[in-house]
Design a protein around this motif. Structure first.
Motif, PDB file in Angstrom:
ATOM      1  N   ALA A 302     -63.247  13.220  82.189  1.00  0.00           N
ATOM      2  CA  ALA A 302     -64.490  13.085  81.436  1.00  0.00           C
ATOM      3  C   ALA A 302     -65.446  14.235  81.707  1.00  0.00           C
ATOM      4  O   ALA A 302     -66.443  14.377  81.004  1.00  0.00           O
ATOM      5  N   LEU A 303     -65.155  15.034  82.705  1.00  0.00           N
ATOM      6  CA  LEU A 303     -66.122  16.028  83.163  1.00  0.00           C
ATOM      7  C   LEU A 303     -65.599  17.458  83.114  1.00  0.00           C
ATOM      8  O   LEU A 303     -66.229  18.360  83.656  1.00  0.00           O
ATOM      9  N   ASP A 304     -64.463  17.679  82.463  1.00  0.00           N
ATOM     10  CA  ASP A 304     -63.877  19.019  82.473  1.00  0.00           C
ATOM     11  C   ASP A 304     -64.259  19.862  81.265  1.00  0.00           C
ATOM     12  O   ASP A 304     -63.747  20.963  81.072  1.00  0.00           O
ATOM     13  N   GLY A 305     -65.160  19.338  80.407  1.00  0.00           N
ATOM     14  CA  GLY A 305     -65.651  20.127  79.290  1.00  0.00           C
ATOM     15  C   GLY A 305     -64.740  20.183  78.091  1.00  0.00           C
ATOM     16  O   GLY A 305     -65.010  20.916  77.131  1.00  0.00           O
ATOM     17  N   LYS A 306     -63.676  19.403  78.085  1.00  0.00           N
ATOM     18  CA  LYS A 306     -62.731  19.418  76.961  1.00  0.00           C
ATOM     19  C   LYS A 306     -62.927  18.166  76.092  1.00  0.00           C
ATOM     20  O   LYS A 306     -63.257  17.098  76.618  1.00  0.00           O
ATOM     21  N   PRO A 307     -62.724  18.298  74.783  1.00  0.00           N
ATOM     22  CA  PRO A 307     -62.975  17.172  73.869  1.00  0.00           C
ATOM     23  C   PRO A 307     -61.848  16.140  73.877  1.00  0.00           C
ATOM     24  O   PRO A 307     -61.161  15.928  72.878  1.00  0.00           O
ATOM     25  N   HIS A 308     -61.693  15.460  75.013  1.00  0.00           N
ATOM     26  CA  HIS A 308     -60.569  14.533  75.151  1.00  0.00           C
ATOM     27  C   HIS A 308     -60.645  13.367  74.168  1.00  0.00           C
ATOM     28  O   HIS A 308     -59.623  12.762  73.840  1.00  0.00           O
ATOM     29  N   GLY A 309     -61.856  13.029  73.728  1.00  0.00           N
ATOM     30  CA  GLY A 309     -61.984  11.919  72.783  1.00  0.00           C
ATOM     31  C   GLY A 309     -61.196  12.148  71.517  1.00  0.00           C
ATOM     32  O   GLY A 309     -60.651  11.210  70.931  1.00  0.00           O
TER      33      GLY A 309
END
Length: 366
Positions: A302-309
């Motif tokens: 959730a905190l790595d800056g990538k749009p995982h959603g």
């Protein structure tokens, strides 16, 4: 069901390239095999950039193919109903962008069609697929903030420097409810998603709505009026008695000096905050009565800056097809889309009538 879910993307919108194509292809059992657009050159250019093997402007021929199992619909709002109904009638599973349709009657038809044909229908409610929103839902259900009594959600300020040229978002026949449909659909669903399991779905709204009177340059250079809503502010009640408010606006600065939109659920023993994000830069906070806001832990992803959603949302669609039905804990199915669309329609009516208006929480006649 085939091991690989072969998907056609119906629309060469920017979000097709940002989300739909890479989101499906990231799943080990998903593959985008075709891209449709009425503008063939646009489809061909995007397909070449995104590695999609085929581009076409023949929708009927595309949907008639047995080797395509599903479609995604990232096209303009007026095409959501048309493309979805054509795909369902051709036996394809559908992932449709929000808002589901131009009105709740059309959304109801889409929902009934998917149910009748036992096909998977999922709406692109991306906030359901962020860790912070999922954790708010879990914590509310677990009683972590006691008895919830108020929910507040807002998205404003990001685009209040208004465009001077017309786009498809200028015209009500294409864009429908304007900002209320664009972001309000997300916000109504986020309320239903996070507090619905314990407090019920939105069942009533009172509202003010507004369009800033202005002219913009039309396609031929001549001035045309903006037809769609710039702002909607609604009071809401759920079937369980929870009260709250929603505001979405492209015509006002954010009430929060950080410009951060998000959701706050307040209960007898504390409050929870989650921000709006595609998964890059998620924030989850808790406030105890009288205390400061404090960050809560979240998974590293959730905190790595990538749009995982994006990838959880589109991957969830592929999983739903393989499973035979959407995941009831995360996916927004067509009934969820209908509930959001019903709230949009009720907000428009409430803004005109200045009265509380009922919202459908279930499909009429179901």
């Amino acid at each position: 069901m085939a091991e690989t879910i072969r998907v056609a993307v119906l629309g060469a919108a920017a979000f097709s390239e940002v989300a739909h194509i890479p989101g499906v292809n990231a799943h080990p059992n998903g593959e985008v095999v075709a891209l449709f657009s009425r503008d063939l050159e646009r489809a061909q250019a995007m397909a070449a950039r995104a590695g999609v093997p085929e581009a076409t402007n023949d929708l009927d021929a595309l949907l008639a193919r047995d080797d395509i199992h599903a479609v995604t619909v990232p096209s303009s709002n007026d095409n959501h109903y048309t493309y979805t109904m054509a795909a369902l009638r051709a036996g394809k599973h559908v992932f449709c962008e929000k808002p589901m349709a131009l009105n709740a009657n059309l959304a109801a038809e889409m929902t009934r069609e998917a149910h009748t044909r036992s096909l998977v229908g999922v709406i692109a409610f991306i906030f359901r697929h962020t860790y912070c929103m999922q954790e708010v839902r879990r914590l509310v259900r677990a009683g972590a903030i006691g008895q919830p009594h108020y929910v507040s959600i807002d998205s404003q300020g990001q685009s209040w420097h208004r465009a001077t040229d017309a786009t498809w978002r200028t015209f009500s026949g294409i864009h429908g409810a304007g900002q209320l449909g664009e972001m309000g659909s997300h916000l109504f669903d986020a309320i239903n998603f996070t507090v619905g399991p314990t407090e019920g779905f939105i069942s009533e709204v009172a509202a003010v709505t507004h369009t800033v009177a202005r002219m913009v340059a039309g396609p031929d250079g001549q001035p045309v009026p903006v037809e769609t809503l710039d702002l909607a502010s609604a009071l809401v009640r759920t079937t369980g008695g929870l009260q709250g408010q929603m505001i979405t606006s492209r015509a006002s600065a954010s009430a929060n000096p950080t410009g951060m939109g998000g959701l706050v659920v307040t209960g007898s023993e504390g409050a929870l905050f989650a921000n709006f994000t595609r998964g890059d830069g998620e924030i989850l906070r808790r406030q105890n009565p009288g205390g400061p806001w404090e960050d809560l832990p979240m998974p590293e992803g959730a905190l790595d800056g990538k749009p995982h959603g994006i990838f959880r949302m589109l991957g969830g669609f592929v999983d739903a097809i393989l499973r035979g039905h959407p995941d009831g804990d995360h996916d927004g199915d067509f009934l969820d889309g209908y509930r959001s669309q019903s709230a949009i329609d009720a907000t428009i009516e409430a803004g005109l009538s200045r009265k509380w208006v009922a919202v459908d929480t279930d499909l009429p006649g179901a």
